[in-house]
Design a protein around this motif. Structure first.
Motif, PDB file in Angstrom:
ATOM      1  N   GLY A   1      -7.174   4.072  -4.464  1.00  0.00           N
ATOM      2  CA  GLY A   1      -8.331   3.373  -5.006  1.00  0.00           C
ATOM      3  C   GLY A   1      -8.047   2.561  -6.252  1.00  0.00           C
ATOM      4  O   GLY A   1      -8.976   2.132  -6.941  1.00  0.00           O
ATOM      5  N   ARG A   2      -6.775   2.325  -6.536  1.00  0.00           N
ATOM      6  CA  ARG A   2      -6.396   1.546  -7.714  1.00  0.00           C
ATOM      7  C   ARG A   2      -5.480   0.402  -7.298  1.00  0.00           C
ATOM      8  O   ARG A   2      -4.826   0.456  -6.264  1.00  0.00           O
ATOM      9  CB  ARG A   2      -5.656   2.414  -8.727  1.00  0.00           C
ATOM     10  CG  ARG A   2      -6.379   3.675  -9.137  1.00  0.00           C
ATOM     11  CD  ARG A   2      -5.431   4.591  -9.885  1.00  0.00           C
ATOM     12  NE  ARG A   2      -6.023   5.899 -10.128  1.00  0.00           N
ATOM     13  CZ  ARG A   2      -5.333   7.003 -10.320  1.00  0.00           C
ATOM     14  NH1 ARG A   2      -3.993   6.963 -10.299  1.00  0.00           N
ATOM     15  NH2 ARG A   2      -5.938   8.151 -10.542  1.00  0.00           N
ATOM     16  N   VAL A   3      -5.407  -0.614  -8.176  1.00  0.00           N
ATOM     17  CA  VAL A   3      -4.443  -1.693  -8.007  1.00  0.00           C
ATOM     18  C   VAL A   3      -3.648  -1.802  -9.295  1.00  0.00           C
ATOM     19  O   VAL A   3      -4.223  -1.864 -10.393  1.00  0.00           O
ATOM     20  CB  VAL A   3      -5.126  -3.031  -7.682  1.00  0.00           C
ATOM     21  CG1 VAL A   3      -4.069  -4.118  -7.451  1.00  0.00           C
ATOM     22  CG2 VAL A   3      -6.024  -2.899  -6.452  1.00  0.00           C
ATOM     23  N   TYR A   4      -2.309  -1.819  -9.164  1.00  0.00           N
ATOM     24  CA  TYR A   4      -1.392  -1.834 -10.304  1.00  0.00           C
ATOM     25  C   TYR A   4      -0.707  -3.200 -10.375  1.00  0.00           C
ATOM     26  O   TYR A   4      -0.206  -3.707  -9.364  1.00  0.00           O
ATOM     27  CB  TYR A   4      -0.309  -0.769 -10.133  1.00  0.00           C
ATOM     28  CG  TYR A   4      -0.775   0.670 -10.125  1.00  0.00           C
ATOM     29  CD1 TYR A   4      -0.501   1.514 -11.204  1.00  0.00           C
ATOM     30  CD2 TYR A   4      -1.457   1.203  -9.031  1.00  0.00           C
ATOM     31  CE1 TYR A   4      -0.889   2.846 -11.192  1.00  0.00           C
ATOM     32  CE2 TYR A   4      -1.857   2.531  -9.011  1.00  0.00           C
ATOM     33  CZ  TYR A   4      -1.569   3.351 -10.096  1.00  0.00           C
ATOM     34  OH  TYR A   4      -1.959   4.677 -10.077  1.00  0.00           O
TER      35      TYR A   4
ATOM     36  N   PRO B   1       1.880  -6.629  -6.690  1.00  0.00           N
ATOM     37  CA  PRO B   1       0.990  -5.517  -7.020  1.00  0.00           C
ATOM     38  C   PRO B   1       1.088  -4.373  -6.013  1.00  0.00           C
ATOM     39  O   PRO B   1       1.554  -4.540  -4.884  1.00  0.00           O
ATOM     40  CB  PRO B   1      -0.401  -6.158  -6.990  1.00  0.00           C
ATOM     41  CG  PRO B   1      -0.255  -7.337  -6.084  1.00  0.00           C
ATOM     42  CD  PRO B   1       1.142  -7.835  -6.272  1.00  0.00           C
ATOM     43  N   LEU B   2       0.602  -3.223  -6.449  1.00  0.00           N
ATOM     44  CA  LEU B   2       0.602  -1.995  -5.647  1.00  0.00           C
ATOM     45  C   LEU B   2      -0.831  -1.493  -5.519  1.00  0.00           C
ATOM     46  O   LEU B   2      -1.580  -1.466  -6.499  1.00  0.00           O
ATOM     47  CB  LEU B   2       1.457  -0.931  -6.330  1.00  0.00           C
ATOM     48  CG  LEU B   2       1.381   0.483  -5.754  1.00  0.00           C
ATOM     49  CD1 LEU B   2       2.174   0.563  -4.454  1.00  0.00           C
ATOM     50  CD2 LEU B   2       1.910   1.512  -6.755  1.00  0.00           C
TER      51      LEU B   2
ATOM     52  N   LYS C   1       0.173 -10.811  -2.758  1.00  0.00           N
ATOM     53  CA  LYS C   1      -1.175 -10.305  -2.997  1.00  0.00           C
ATOM     54  C   LYS C   1      -1.285  -8.898  -2.423  1.00  0.00           C
ATOM     55  O   LYS C   1      -0.378  -8.404  -1.776  1.00  0.00           O
ATOM     56  CB  LYS C   1      -2.233 -11.200  -2.333  1.00  0.00           C
ATOM     57  CG  LYS C   1      -2.402 -12.553  -2.990  1.00  0.00           C
ATOM     58  CD  LYS C   1      -1.361 -13.484  -2.517  1.00  0.00           C
ATOM     59  CE  LYS C   1      -1.409 -14.784  -3.319  1.00  0.00           C
ATOM     60  NZ  LYS C   1      -0.090 -15.427  -3.327  1.00  0.00           N
ATOM     61  N   VAL C   2      -2.438  -8.278  -2.631  1.00  0.00           N
ATOM     62  CA  VAL C   2      -2.710  -7.006  -1.988  1.00  0.00           C
ATOM     63  C   VAL C   2      -4.141  -7.050  -1.454  1.00  0.00           C
ATOM     64  O   VAL C   2      -5.035  -7.634  -2.084  1.00  0.00           O
ATOM     65  CB  VAL C   2      -2.489  -5.814  -2.954  1.00  0.00           C
ATOM     66  CG1 VAL C   2      -3.530  -5.753  -4.054  1.00  0.00           C
ATOM     67  CG2 VAL C   2      -2.422  -4.495  -2.199  1.00  0.00           C
TER      68      VAL C   2
ATOM     69  N   HIS D   1       0.836  -1.208   0.000  1.00  0.00           N
ATOM     70  CA  HIS D   1       0.000   0.000   0.000  1.00  0.00           C
ATOM     71  C   HIS D   1       0.867   1.252   0.000  1.00  0.00           C
ATOM     72  O   HIS D   1       1.893   1.310   0.691  1.00  0.00           O
ATOM     73  CB  HIS D   1      -0.911   0.028   1.224  1.00  0.00           C
ATOM     74  CG  HIS D   1      -2.141  -0.807   1.079  1.00  0.00           C
ATOM     75  ND1 HIS D   1      -3.381  -0.285   0.784  1.00  0.00           N
ATOM     76  CD2 HIS D   1      -2.313  -2.151   1.155  1.00  0.00           C
ATOM     77  CE1 HIS D   1      -4.276  -1.256   0.710  1.00  0.00           C
ATOM     78  NE2 HIS D   1      -3.638  -2.409   0.932  1.00  0.00           N
ATOM     79  N   ALA D   2       0.433   2.252  -0.759  1.00  0.00           N
ATOM     80  CA  ALA D   2       1.050   3.575  -0.753  1.00  0.00           C
ATOM     81  C   ALA D   2       0.062   4.528  -0.079  1.00  0.00           C
ATOM     82  O   ALA D   2      -0.734   5.198  -0.753  1.00  0.00           O
ATOM     83  CB  ALA D   2       1.360   4.036  -2.171  1.00  0.00           C
ATOM     84  N   PRO D   3       0.067   4.607   1.247  1.00  0.00           N
ATOM     85  CA  PRO D   3      -0.991   5.317   1.972  1.00  0.00           C
ATOM     86  C   PRO D   3      -0.989   6.820   1.777  1.00  0.00           C
ATOM     87  O   PRO D   3      -2.023   7.469   1.962  1.00  0.00           O
ATOM     88  CB  PRO D   3      -0.715   4.948   3.436  1.00  0.00           C
ATOM     89  CG  PRO D   3       0.740   4.610   3.482  1.00  0.00           C
ATOM     90  CD  PRO D   3       1.042   3.972   2.167  1.00  0.00           C
ATOM     91  N   GLU D   4       0.163   7.395   1.407  1.00  0.00           N
ATOM     92  CA  GLU D   4       0.243   8.842   1.260  1.00  0.00           C
ATOM     93  C   GLU D   4      -0.055   9.319  -0.159  1.00  0.00           C
ATOM     94  O   GLU D   4      -0.137  10.529  -0.402  1.00  0.00           O
ATOM     95  CB  GLU D   4       1.642   9.328   1.672  1.00  0.00           C
ATOM     96  CG  GLU D   4       2.050   8.953   3.099  1.00  0.00           C
ATOM     97  CD  GLU D   4       1.090   9.503   4.130  1.00  0.00           C
ATOM     98  OE1 GLU D   4       0.657  10.662   3.971  1.00  0.00           O
ATOM     99  OE2 GLU D   4       0.765   8.775   5.084  1.00  0.00           O
TER     100      GLU D   4
END
Length: 421
Positions: A356-359, A351-352, A311-312, A33-36
């Motif tokens: 609100g997106r998943v890469y 994945p990242l 996974k994410v 997760h990239a929370p910022e």
């Protein structure tokens, strides 16, 4: 229960007020997760949204981390004789340090899919720790790049190359060695490099061939009940350890080996990938003691699972891509399928999740971006000249993406960010 973002990582180390934006493989909490990130790039190409692009010599699949305004990664020559750490200026893309750390006269064999620089660094504001498995581990001053200490006496026959990344907990650097000959975790004093504890795997490998004793996973730190736990997945079993002492708290058995994904956790469950030959995803309830195989496995999924990637978990849903390029979303609480969609392309990077997106990043250079939600929604497909074996880092709204040949800073211009989606 929550993922630990330790004081050393969140505050940058004792006596420092600098926050380390991306200190670890898969981010601040080790969960992808990239929370910022508010408006990370949605679309890019070689001609669009590339702030800078820097060539990184050699072959290295380690994921970039960021501290002290620098992007750090490791690399090696094809034959594994020379092991380097490379630091790139976050703002300009200029190479600040390119240190030759270890020369290896007789490198161990590696699988063609692997590299001799696959474990990712970990950092706080004061130090960067790099690891090449049995070939060597080093602590560097994050400002000067000078070597503070090195260890080259931790044995392991990796058989197919090293892969497990180091983990920081308080004043300990924890390393994982799951080889064909021996399997153990060891904690080093992060300031001196001295061994503080060693914990051998409790798994019985008496009737297991050497190839099925190895693993490449990176542990995850969690806060569980009365204290912290280190969840580590090896061959044939996963364990929860007390990170201060290395004492085993619980274990769950399975048939699997050569797994390289990192566990993720949420809502009292930890999600484990069993690796080869037939990968399975296990949801294990936390809080148990001893052998919890028969008591704490809530559900198991064995269809469409990757053998390699992590996974994410986003809003109670698990997202992952199979080795054959099939995207699956599961309800994390029940294991029930939310949706499945064929995307194409073998995935090796993890994945990242951001804004609100998943890469998803593939080795051919294509990144697939979907909306995180209960229905499949393709947002973008982006392509670069080469593909990814490494997982990305994110600082603010900038994505640091390492391909097989280059490091990119991908970022939409400030005036264009508002209309990305």
């Amino acid at each position: 229960m929550h993922v630990i973002w330790t004081l050393a990582l969140a505050l940058g180390g004792v006596g420092s007020d600098e926050i380390v934006p991306w200190p670890d493989f898969r981010g601040p909490a080790g969960d992808g997760h990239a929370p910022e990130a508010c408006e990370p790039p949605l679309r890019w190409s070689e001609d669009e949204n590339v702030r800078w692009k820097t060539a990184i010599h050699g072959r290295g699949w380690s994921s970039p981390i960021v501290t002290r305004g620098r992007v750090w990664q490791t690399t090696a020559d094809q034959e594994g004789h020379r092991r380097h750490v490379v630091a790139v200026d976050l703002k300009t893309g200029d190479i600040v340090f390119d240190r030759l750390l270890f020369e290896v006269e007789e490198p161990q064999f590696r699988n063609e899919l692997n590299s001799y620089a696959s474990p990712s660094p970990v950092a706080n504001a004061e130090h960067v720790f790099v690891h090449f498995g049995a070939a060597g581990t080093a602590c560097l001053d994050a400002k000067s790049g000078d070597v503070v200490w090195q260890r080259r006496d931790l044995p392991c026959e990796h058989l197919m190359g090293a892969g497990s990344s180091p983990v920081l907990f308080e004043d300990l650097l924890i390393l994982t060695f799951d080889g064909a000959d021996q399997q153990y975790l060891v904690a080093l004093d992060s300031k001196t490099g001295e061994t503080r504890w060693r914990s051998d795997r409790s798994t019985s490998f008496e009737k297991v061939i050497p190839d099925q004793r190895k693993a490449y996973g990176t542990p995850l730190l969690l806060e569980v009940g009365a204290g912290p736990q280190l969840v580590s997945v090896g061959a044939q079993a996963a364990m929860g350890y007390a990170p201060k002492t290395g004492e085993e708290i619980w274990r769950v058995r399975f048939n699997g080996y050569s797994m390289s994904s990192r566990p993720i956790a949420g809502d009292g469950l930890v999600f484990l990938n069993t690796g080869f030959d037939r990968p399975r995803l296990m949801a294990v309830r936390l809080g148990g003691q001893g052998d919890v195989t028969e008591t704490h496995v809530k559900w198991v999924e064995d269809k469409g699972l990757p053998a390699i990637t992590s996974k994410v978990l986003v809003d109670g849903r698990l997202y992952f891509m199979s080795d054959a390029g099939v995207l699956t979303c599961l309800d994390a609480a029940t294991g029930e399928r939310v949706f499945r969609e064929r995307i194409g392309g073998k995935i090796c990077a993890s994945p990242l999740a951001a804004s609100g997106r998943v890469y998803f990043f593939d080795p051919q250079g294509v990144t697939t971006v979907i909306a995180a939600g209960e229905k499949f929604e393709l947002l973008a497909k982006n392509e670069l000249e080469d593909g990814c074996m490494a997982s990305p880092a994110v600082v603010g709204d900038a994505m640091l993406l390492r391909t097989k040949t280059h490091l990119y800073r991908l970022e939409a211009p400030i005036g264009a960010k508002g209309g990305q989606r």
